[in-house]
Design a protein around this motif. Structure first.
Motif, PDB file in Angstrom:
ATOM      1  N   THR A  63      16.744  36.207 -10.464  1.00 32.76           N
ATOM      2  CA  THR A  63      17.085  34.781 -10.459  1.00 32.76           C
ATOM      3  C   THR A  63      17.287  34.270  -9.035  1.00 32.76           C
ATOM      4  O   THR A  63      18.060  33.351  -8.801  1.00 32.76           O
ATOM      5  N   ARG A  64      16.600  34.875  -8.088  1.00 36.48           N
ATOM      6  CA  ARG A  64      16.788  34.478  -6.697  1.00 36.48           C
ATOM      7  C   ARG A  64      15.718  33.506  -6.208  1.00 36.48           C
ATOM      8  O   ARG A  64      15.980  32.664  -5.375  1.00 36.48           O
ATOM      9  N   TRP A  65      14.485  33.607  -6.705  1.00 41.19           N
ATOM     10  CA  TRP A  65      13.433  32.715  -6.242  1.00 41.19           C
ATOM     11  C   TRP A  65      12.422  32.428  -7.338  1.00 41.19           C
ATOM     12  O   TRP A  65      12.267  33.173  -8.299  1.00 41.19           O
ATOM     13  N   THR A  66      11.713  31.308  -7.165  1.00 44.54           N
ATOM     14  CA  THR A  66      10.760  30.840  -8.170  1.00 44.54           C
ATOM     15  C   THR A  66       9.336  31.315  -7.831  1.00 44.54           C
ATOM     16  O   THR A  66       9.096  31.909  -6.782  1.00 44.54           O
ATOM     17  N   TYR A  67       8.418  31.006  -8.736  1.00 45.14           N
ATOM     18  CA  TYR A  67       7.012  31.354  -8.498  1.00 45.14           C
ATOM     19  C   TYR A  67       6.493  30.626  -7.256  1.00 45.14           C
ATOM     20  O   TYR A  67       5.746  31.196  -6.460  1.00 45.14           O
ATOM     21  N   SER A  68       6.898  29.379  -7.066  1.00 46.15           N
ATOM     22  CA  SER A  68       6.460  28.618  -5.889  1.00 46.15           C
ATOM     23  C   SER A  68       6.967  29.249  -4.599  1.00 46.15           C
ATOM     24  O   SER A  68       6.261  29.249  -3.579  1.00 46.15           O
ATOM     25  N   ASP A  69       8.177  29.791  -4.628  1.00 50.75           N
ATOM     26  CA  ASP A  69       8.708  30.450  -3.446  1.00 50.75           C
ATOM     27  C   ASP A  69       7.843  31.639  -3.036  1.00 50.75           C
ATOM     28  O   ASP A  69       7.544  31.830  -1.858  1.00 50.75           O
ATOM     29  N   VAL A  70       7.455  32.425  -4.028  1.00 51.42           N
ATOM     30  CA  VAL A  70       6.633  33.597  -3.734  1.00 51.42           C
ATOM     31  C   VAL A  70       5.222  33.170  -3.323  1.00 51.42           C
ATOM     32  O   VAL A  70       4.587  33.805  -2.475  1.00 51.42           O
ATOM     33  N   ALA A  71       4.705  32.092  -3.906  1.00 47.97           N
ATOM     34  CA  ALA A  71       3.402  31.575  -3.505  1.00 47.97           C
ATOM     35  C   ALA A  71       3.419  31.165  -2.037  1.00 47.97           C
ATOM     36  O   ALA A  71       2.450  31.394  -1.296  1.00 47.97           O
ATOM     37  N   GLU A  91       3.760  27.222 -13.118  1.00 51.12           N
ATOM     38  CA  GLU A  91       5.115  26.786 -13.435  1.00 51.12           C
ATOM     39  C   GLU A  91       5.164  25.824 -14.625  1.00 51.12           C
ATOM     40  O   GLU A  91       6.222  25.308 -14.948  1.00 51.12           O
ATOM     41  N   ARG A  92       4.026  25.615 -15.272  1.00 49.66           N
ATOM     42  CA  ARG A  92       4.007  24.904 -16.544  1.00 49.66           C
ATOM     43  C   ARG A  92       4.247  25.857 -17.716  1.00 49.66           C
ATOM     44  O   ARG A  92       4.479  25.408 -18.837  1.00 49.66           O
ATOM     45  N   GLU A  93       4.181  27.162 -17.452  1.00 49.56           N
ATOM     46  CA  GLU A  93       4.440  28.150 -18.498  1.00 49.56           C
ATOM     47  C   GLU A  93       5.916  28.135 -18.876  1.00 49.56           C
ATOM     48  O   GLU A  93       6.784  27.932 -18.018  1.00 49.56           O
ATOM     49  N   PRO A  94       6.243  28.358 -20.143  1.00 52.68           N
ATOM     50  CA  PRO A  94       7.652  28.368 -20.558  1.00 52.68           C
ATOM     51  C   PRO A  94       8.496  29.381 -19.792  1.00 52.68           C
ATOM     52  O   PRO A  94       9.642  29.087 -19.417  1.00 52.68           O
ATOM     53  N   GLU A  95       7.933  30.589 -19.546  1.00 48.34           N
ATOM     54  CA  GLU A  95       8.695  31.604 -18.827  1.00 48.34           C
ATOM     55  C   GLU A  95       9.022  31.162 -17.408  1.00 48.34           C
ATOM     56  O   GLU A  95      10.149  31.380 -16.929  1.00 48.34           O
ATOM     57  N   MET A  96       8.040  30.572 -16.735  1.00 41.78           N
ATOM     58  CA  MET A  96       8.261  30.143 -15.364  1.00 41.78           C
ATOM     59  C   MET A  96       9.163  28.915 -15.303  1.00 41.78           C
ATOM     60  O   MET A  96       9.922  28.737 -14.348  1.00 41.78           O
ATOM     61  N   LYS A  97       9.080  28.052 -16.325  1.00 42.69           N
ATOM     62  CA  LYS A  97      10.007  26.918 -16.388  1.00 42.69           C
ATOM     63  C   LYS A  97      11.439  27.409 -16.534  1.00 42.69           C
ATOM     64  O   LYS A  97      12.352  26.914 -15.861  1.00 42.69           O
TER      65      LYS A  97
END
Length: 373
Positions: free
Chosen positions: A227-235, A304-310
């Motif tokens: 829970t430290r960073w999002t998919y966009s952060d890693v992108a 980030e439109r995926e439910p898991e990524m949301k």
């Protein structure tokens, strides 16, 4: 180590970075503006199709002529009633290209040119291209481009995932549109060499995009376990870690192409180099831009439109807000992501922007450094 090498190493380690994905709306806006300009140029001016696509004739004088290129162009247009392109050859020779003429009239035009240029008709070679052959060349070019696109989508969907395939396809269409629009605005002739150049830059653009996608794929394995960073952060980290490599390969590729375009075609007057060199120059630059500013941010948008990524983004933002209320910081700061569990506070996060302060350490806090004795 050079400053650029040091910068590349720091970007790769995640010590510094730029928030590409966070500013994606700016890049989208710039790309839309450039694309609209290219489409307008294509609509208003159209493409200057070469003789291979329109049909026509090419007259080449083997003997020396005292007539200048501009005078020969005037004579050719008067003799044929069509626009002509004339290039000077070695030892006073001329290459006269006239597109769109009826090939049955080539002998008449040849005789008229011989009289105007004051050379023997036998010293003029005529190469004829029928319009049907030009149509076949154009159709083959479109077929080759379509097959290339389909294979790209299939490969990326299998090797990565369908979202990355869509993003890469959008980036490739973006590159083609800009390159073709520049051709329309500049007025350079479109020849089979132009098609070859287009296919070349598409392969280059795809290579640059796949490099970033491969890094993104590796760094997002197990991303939902923390829970430290999002998919966009890693992108963002994926773009930053390959940024210097992309810049270096682009500059190295552009230098010889710039020599062909500006020195060979501009200074030395070798106009036949323009058809392939312009497509390579514009396409290489557009391909590097789309790989960084279009493809990866678009993947992050789709992902980030995926439910898991949301749900992950919601958890990350909630945890950051909770930390901010306590006066702490959970902003991503440095180093390679390593996902262990949902509350892994001892994992050092990825970069989304430059940081001046060193990364906090939680392991070994309060322990003396060095070996125990």
């Amino acid at each position: 180590m050079s400053k650029l090498g040091t910068l590349g190493a720091r970007l790769h380690r995640g010590e510094i970075g730029y928030d590409f994905v966070g500013k994606r709306k700016i890049w989208y806006g710039i790309s839309i503006l450039i694309t609209i300009t290219a489409i307008l140029g294509l609509t208003v001016r159209g493409l200057n199709m070469g003789i291979e696509f329109q049909g026509g004739a090419v007259f080449t004088t083997t003997g020396s002529s005292s007539v200048s290129v501009s005078q020969a162009e005037t004579f050719a247009e008067e003799a044929s009633g069509h626009d002509a392109v004339v290039q000077g050859l070695g030892k006073g020779g001329l290459r006269i290209q006239i597109a769109g003429i009826d090939t049955d009239k080539s002998d008449t035009i040849k005789q008229k040119l011989a009289a105007d240029l004051k050379v023997n008709a036998e010293d003029i070679n005529a190469d004829l291209v029928g319009p049907s052959w030009g149509d076949q060349i154009a159709n083959k070019a479109w077929e080759g481009l379509a097959i290339f696109m389909v294979l790209v989508v299939i490969y990326l969907a299998i090797a990565f995932e369908w979202r990355m395939a869509i993003a890469a396809l959008v980036a490739l269409i973006h590159d083609i549109t800009i390159t073709v629009g520049i051709y329309a605005l500049v007025g350079f002739e479109v020849t089979p060499g132009t098609v070859i150049g287009l296919l070349t830059i598409l392969g280059y653009s795809l290579y640059d995009t796949v490099v970033v996608f491969d890094s993104l794929k590796e760094q997002t394995k197990g991303i939902t376990k923390q829970t430290r960073w999002t998919y966009s952060d890693v992108a963002d980290r994926s773009i930053n870690s390959t940024l210097v490599r992309s810049i270096n390969t682009t500059v190295v590729a552009l230098l010889p192409v710039a020599g062909l375009l500006f020195i060979g075609g501009g200074v030395l007057g070798a106009g036949m180099l323009n058809d392939i060199s312009l497509s390579l120059f514009v396409g290489l630059a557009a391909g590097a831009y789309s790989s960084i500013f279009i493809a990866t941010p678009l993947v992050a948008d789709l992902k980030e439109r995926e439910p898991e990524m949301k749900a992950l983004r919601k958890r990350v933002l909630a945890k950051r807000a909770q930390a901010a209320a306590k006066g702490e910081s959970l902003e991503p700061q440095a180093a390679e992501p390593a996902y262990e569990d949902d509350e892994a506070d001892d994992v050092t996060p990825a970069v989304v922007g430059p940081r001046n302060q060193p990364a906090s350490r939680t392991r070994g806090r309060g322990r003396p450094s060095g070996k125990r004795r």
